[in-house]
Design a protein around this motif. Structure first.
Motif, short mmCIF file in Angstrom:
data_model
loop_
_atom_site.label_atom_id
_atom_site.label_comp_id
_atom_site.label_asym_id
_atom_site.label_seq_id
_atom_site.Cartn_x
_atom_site.Cartn_y
_atom_site.Cartn_z
N ASN A 74 0.83 -1.21 0.00
CA ASN A 74 0.00 0.00 0.00
C ASN A 74 0.86 1.26 0.00
O ASN A 74 0.53 2.26 -0.65
N ILE A 75 1.98 1.22 0.75
CA ILE A 75 2.89 2.38 0.77
C ILE A 75 3.45 2.63 -0.62
O ILE A 75 3.49 3.77 -1.11
N ILE A 76 3.86 1.57 -1.29
CA ILE A 76 4.41 1.71 -2.64
C ILE A 76 3.36 2.24 -3.62
O ILE A 76 3.63 3.12 -4.43
N ALA A 77 2.13 1.71 -3.51
CA ALA A 77 1.06 2.12 -4.43
C ALA A 77 0.62 3.57 -4.21
O ALA A 77 0.39 4.29 -5.18
N ARG A 78 0.56 3.99 -2.95
CA ARG A 78 0.05 5.33 -2.65
C ARG A 78 1.12 6.40 -2.66
O ARG A 78 0.88 7.53 -3.08
N ARG A 79 2.32 6.06 -2.17
CA ARG A 79 3.35 7.08 -1.96
C ARG A 79 4.43 7.12 -3.04
O ARG A 79 5.16 8.11 -3.11
N HIS A 80 4.53 6.06 -3.83
CA HIS A 80 5.58 5.98 -4.85
C HIS A 80 6.95 6.38 -4.26
O HIS A 80 7.59 7.32 -4.74
N PRO A 81 7.39 5.67 -3.22
CA PRO A 81 8.63 6.06 -2.54
C PRO A 81 9.85 5.94 -3.45
O PRO A 81 9.88 5.12 -4.37
#
Length: 239
Positions: A74-81
């Motif tokens: 979810n972090i990768i999908a939402r924040r594009h780190p």
């Protein structure tokens, strides 16, 4: 390479998500560390009740793996780190996988403990001294690998890599000793083989601890140092 900084984002929520991922990893690690210690104690002490506890704990570990992986996705999908943030998320997901496999190996040791407690062989089983000694070293490796992640400290992660080499040497020596013993007395084969498999699981737990330490070094130093000689890794950290 950019330095690691997990609380620098304008979005406070993003900071919280990263911290939550680290907190959950540490919680899962604590469960697995206890699993490992209990598994060793169960086989050395012949404690079948403790062995059952280790096996049951594996269900919780598996659930936590799924939960943390979902959080990271979810972090990768939402924040594009990017940069250090992406390294952190990847290090968490990889470490979670190593912890889950440690739990599996601890469960294997617990099952060997149940086999031994249900097998009325004559006399004490050879290999308990080696099991206890190597077990103490591996349990310490698990603790120190998790501690290095909690503190984001590559120097302590390096110590885990060095400890893994020592464990591998002691494991090889122990296996040779036990094989010799079984050749001398065929009646012991069944029971001693349980210790051999348990020692193999301990050696693998050590390997997974080393993996976590390597993830920490990558996370902190910004360079993938897997498959490198320890001397080169040490030069990188100290330089």
């Amino acid at each position: 390479m950019d330095k690691l900084n997990l609380d620098h984002h304008i979005s406070q929520r993003f900071n919280q998500e990263l911290e939550e991922a680290r907190k959950n990893l540490m919680q899962m690690g604590g469960i697995v560390e206890q699993q490992v210690r209990d598994a060793i104690k169960s086989i050395v002490d012949g404690d079948s009740e403790l062995a059952e506890k280790v096996i049951q704990a594996d269900k919780r570990v598996n659930k936590m793996e799924v939960k943390i992986d979902e959080e990271c996705a979810n972090i990768i999908a939402r924040r594009h780190p990017a940069a250090s943030d992406l390294r952190f998320v990847l290090a968490v997901t990889k470490s979670v996988n190593d912890l889950e496999r440690m739990g599996d190996e601890a469960s294997k040791i617990a099952r060997m403990a149940l086999e031994l407690s249900g097998n009325e062989g004559s006399g004490p089983t050879k290999g308990f001294i080696e099991m206890r000694h190597i077990g103490e070293q591996v349990a310490k490796m698990v603790m120190e690998a998790l501690d290095s992640f909690a503190r984001l400290e590559s120097a302590s992660a390096l110590a885990v890599l060095k400890a893994d080499k020592d464990v591998d040497l002691e494991y090889t020596t122990a296996i040779r000793t036990l094989i010799t013993y079984m050749m001398e007395d065929g009646r012991t084969i069944s029971r001693v083989m349980n210790i051999v498999w348990a020692l193999r699981s301990l050696e693998r737990i050590g390997d997974h601890s080393r993996n976590i330490a390597e993830h920490v070094i990558y996370l902190v130093e910004g360079e993938d140092m897997r498959h490198q000689k320890i001397e080169k890794i040490e030069d990188k950290i100290q330089g």
